[in-house]
Design a protein around this motif. Structure first.
Motif, PDB file in Angstrom:
ATOM      1  N   LYS A  83     130.060  41.421 -11.408  1.00 14.75           N
ATOM      2  CA  LYS A  83     129.003  41.662 -12.402  1.00 14.75           C
ATOM      3  C   LYS A  83     127.861  40.679 -12.177  1.00 14.75           C
ATOM      4  N   VAL A  84     126.658  41.128 -12.490  1.00 11.71           N
ATOM      5  CA  VAL A  84     125.449  40.311 -12.400  1.00 11.71           C
ATOM      6  C   VAL A  84     124.776  40.330 -13.762  1.00 11.71           C
ATOM      7  N   TYR A  85     124.424  39.150 -14.248  1.00 14.28           N
ATOM      8  CA  TYR A  85     123.766  39.030 -15.555  1.00 14.28           C
ATOM      9  C   TYR A  85     122.296  38.688 -15.341  1.00 14.28           C
ATOM     10  N   THR A  86     121.381  39.471 -15.923  1.00 13.03           N
ATOM     11  CA  THR A  86     119.957  39.318 -15.660  1.00 13.03           C
ATOM     12  C   THR A  86     119.150  39.580 -16.926  1.00 13.03           C
ATOM     13  N   ASN A  87     117.937  39.039 -16.957  1.00 13.14           N
ATOM     14  CA  ASN A  87     117.059  39.386 -18.085  1.00 13.14           C
ATOM     15  C   ASN A  87     116.390  40.745 -17.890  1.00 13.14           C
ATOM     16  N   GLY A  88     116.575  41.338 -16.724  1.00 13.74           N
ATOM     17  CA  GLY A  88     116.129  42.717 -16.498  1.00 13.74           C
ATOM     18  C   GLY A  88     114.685  42.895 -16.094  1.00 13.74           C
ATOM     19  N   THR A  89     113.891  41.845 -16.131  1.00  9.44           N
ATOM     20  CA  THR A  89     112.464  42.012 -15.833  1.00  9.44           C
ATOM     21  C   THR A  89     112.204  42.358 -14.378  1.00  9.44           C
ATOM     22  N   LEU A  90     113.092  41.927 -13.472  1.00  6.59           N
ATOM     23  CA  LEU A  90     112.867  42.114 -12.037  1.00  6.59           C
ATOM     24  C   LEU A  90     113.613  43.320 -11.475  1.00  6.59           C
ATOM     25  N   LEU A  91     114.264  44.074 -12.332  1.00  4.17           N
ATOM     26  CA  LEU A  91     115.036  45.218 -11.847  1.00  4.17           C
ATOM     27  C   LEU A  91     114.105  46.336 -11.392  1.00  4.17           C
TER      28      LEU A  91
ATOM     29  N   ARG B 108     114.360  50.182  -8.855  1.00  4.70           N
ATOM     30  CA  ARG B 108     115.309  51.121  -8.250  1.00  4.70           C
ATOM     31  C   ARG B 108     115.829  50.557  -6.923  1.00  4.70           C
ATOM     32  N   ASP B 109     114.936  49.977  -6.127  1.00  2.00           N
ATOM     33  CA  ASP B 109     115.343  49.428  -4.834  1.00  2.00           C
ATOM     34  C   ASP B 109     116.363  48.298  -5.014  1.00  2.00           C
ATOM     35  N   THR B 110     116.115  47.410  -5.967  1.00  2.15           N
ATOM     36  CA  THR B 110     117.057  46.313  -6.224  1.00  2.15           C
ATOM     37  C   THR B 110     118.399  46.844  -6.691  1.00  2.15           C
ATOM     38  N   LEU B 111     118.376  47.810  -7.583  1.00  2.00           N
ATOM     39  CA  LEU B 111     119.629  48.382  -8.086  1.00  2.00           C
ATOM     40  C   LEU B 111     120.425  49.056  -6.969  1.00  2.00           C
ATOM     41  N   LEU B 112     119.730  49.746  -6.083  1.00  2.00           N
ATOM     42  CA  LEU B 112     120.422  50.385  -4.962  1.00  2.00           C
ATOM     43  C   LEU B 112     121.037  49.348  -4.030  1.00  2.00           C
ATOM     44  N   LYS B 113     120.319  48.239  -3.822  1.00  2.00           N
ATOM     45  CA  LYS B 113     120.883  47.160  -3.008  1.00  2.00           C
ATOM     46  C   LYS B 113     122.145  46.597  -3.660  1.00  2.00           C
ATOM     47  N   LEU B 114     122.061  46.294  -4.947  1.00  2.00           N
ATOM     48  CA  LEU B 114     123.221  45.742  -5.647  1.00  2.00           C
ATOM     49  C   LEU B 114     124.409  46.695  -5.565  1.00  2.00           C
ATOM     50  N   ARG B 115     124.142  47.970  -5.733  1.00  2.00           N
ATOM     51  CA  ARG B 115     125.229  48.960  -5.640  1.00  2.00           C
ATOM     52  C   ARG B 115     125.831  48.973  -4.238  1.00  2.00           C
TER      53      ARG B 115
ATOM     54  N   HIS C 208     114.156  49.778 -17.293  1.00  2.00           N
ATOM     55  CA  HIS C 208     115.062  49.288 -16.257  1.00  2.00           C
ATOM     56  C   HIS C 208     116.525  49.502 -16.663  1.00  2.00           C
ATOM     57  N   VAL C 209     116.810  49.407 -17.953  1.00  2.00           N
ATOM     58  CA  VAL C 209     118.166  49.690 -18.445  1.00  2.00           C
ATOM     59  C   VAL C 209     118.548  51.135 -18.115  1.00  2.00           C
ATOM     60  N   GLU C 210     117.627  52.065 -18.353  1.00  2.00           N
ATOM     61  CA  GLU C 210     117.902  53.484 -18.043  1.00  2.00           C
ATOM     62  C   GLU C 210     118.138  53.673 -16.547  1.00  2.00           C
ATOM     63  N   LEU C 211     117.328  53.023 -15.729  1.00  2.00           N
ATOM     64  CA  LEU C 211     117.511  53.113 -14.271  1.00  2.00           C
ATOM     65  C   LEU C 211     118.898  52.602 -13.876  1.00  2.00           C
ATOM     66  N   ALA C 212     119.279  51.465 -14.458  1.00  2.00           N
ATOM     67  CA  ALA C 212     120.573  50.880 -14.125  1.00  2.00           C
ATOM     68  C   ALA C 212     121.713  51.805 -14.513  1.00  2.00           C
ATOM     69  N   ALA C 213     121.591  52.446 -15.681  1.00  2.00           N
ATOM     70  CA  ALA C 213     122.643  53.364 -16.140  1.00  2.00           C
ATOM     71  C   ALA C 213     122.762  54.563 -15.211  1.00  2.00           C
TER      72      ALA C 213
END
Length: 264
Positions: free
Chosen positions: A154-162, A164-171, A194-199
């Motif tokens: 798990k990664v904990y973030t304030n979400g400001t830097l999220l 789609r590209d970052t989320l795909l990398k993390l995945r 960004h929360v919706e993108l992450a979901a």
């Protein structure tokens, strides 16, 4: 002035409030009060499972940098708009040895669960190369040679830097859960996007936010937004004070606050 409660009074009031909540479950010898199932990422705090926590960036030998300055944050860090990990940074042999020493006792042990926790004294998304190298080693060496189970990352973030590209990398690197704190940005619409993108892109999204009194109205406003966004878990934490400077900031911001002494 800030009032320090005896723990007897503090806990009695907490227990009375908990008793009034419909559907509340109590686990972990009373430390975890929840409705529904808790997030897998919570097991590191509430169950005796093997947990490797990475405090970015100090555990990587890097400065602790965040792009937000929450009044109640208990971490000592630099506040900057941006930060980049030096291109020459690599996971040190010392860290690899520490990982091996930590997990070696679990060789051939039937483990139900292992947690890798990337959180901070900083904003973890400033440290993406660090997260990647840790996960490469955990997935490629520790799990291959020692563990009989795939760890939950798990990664904990304030979400400001999220993005789609970052989320795909993390995945792609093997992150299972992202925890987002929308309060750090003032509950901004951008972070909710960004929360919706992450979901959309990651297996589990948890919102983790402090129960800070000035957030009260925003927390209630947040609930229907989360309901519509695909978030599975909401973790509302107590505000923790772990150093004198933090106590001074909170006393200034909330002079009528009531606090109690927990572990220290």
């Amino acid at each position: 002035a800030m009032r320090v409660l005896d723990i007897q009074e503090a806990y009695a009031r907490k227990f009375d409030r908990q008793a009034s909540v419909k559907g509340l479950s109590i686990d972990a010898a009373g430390h975890c009060a929840h409705v529904g199932k808790i997030s897998p990422g919570c097991y590191g705090c509430f169950s005796p499972v093997p947990t490797w926590g990475v405090r970015l960036g100090e555990d990587a030998g890097l400065p602790n940098v965040c792009n937000k300055d929450c009044v109640h944050c208990f971490c000592e860090r630099e506040v900057r708009a941006s930060y980049s990990v030096p291109t020459e940074w690599t996971l040190s042999q010392r860290v690899k040895d520490d990982l091996l020493r930590y997990f070696i006792p679990y060789r051939r042990v039937e483990l139900p669960f292992v947690l890798y926790n990337f959180s901070g004294v900083s904003e973890p998304l400033f440290y993406l190369p660090v997260i990647r190298q840790y996960l490469d080693y955990l997935r490629g060496v520790i799990e291959r040679d020692i563990l009989n189970v795939r760890g939950w990352a798990k990664v904990y973030t304030n979400g400001t830097l999220l993005t789609r590209d970052t989320l795909l990398k993390l995945r792609d690197w093997g992150v299972d859960e992202i925890r987002i704190n929308p309060s750090a940005s003032g509950f901004s619409p951008g972070v909710y996007h960004h929360v919706e993108l992450a979901a959309e892109l990651l297996p589990v999204v948890t919102i983790e936010v402090a129960g800070w009194p000035p957030y009260r109205d925003k927390l209630f406003d947040m609930l229907p937004i989360l309901e519509d966004s695909g978030v599975q878990h909401l973790d509302i934490c107590q505000v923790e004070i772990v150093n004198p400077s933090g106590l001074a900031r909170i006393a200034q911001a909330q002079p009528d606050a009531e606090v109690y002494q927990g572990h220290s």
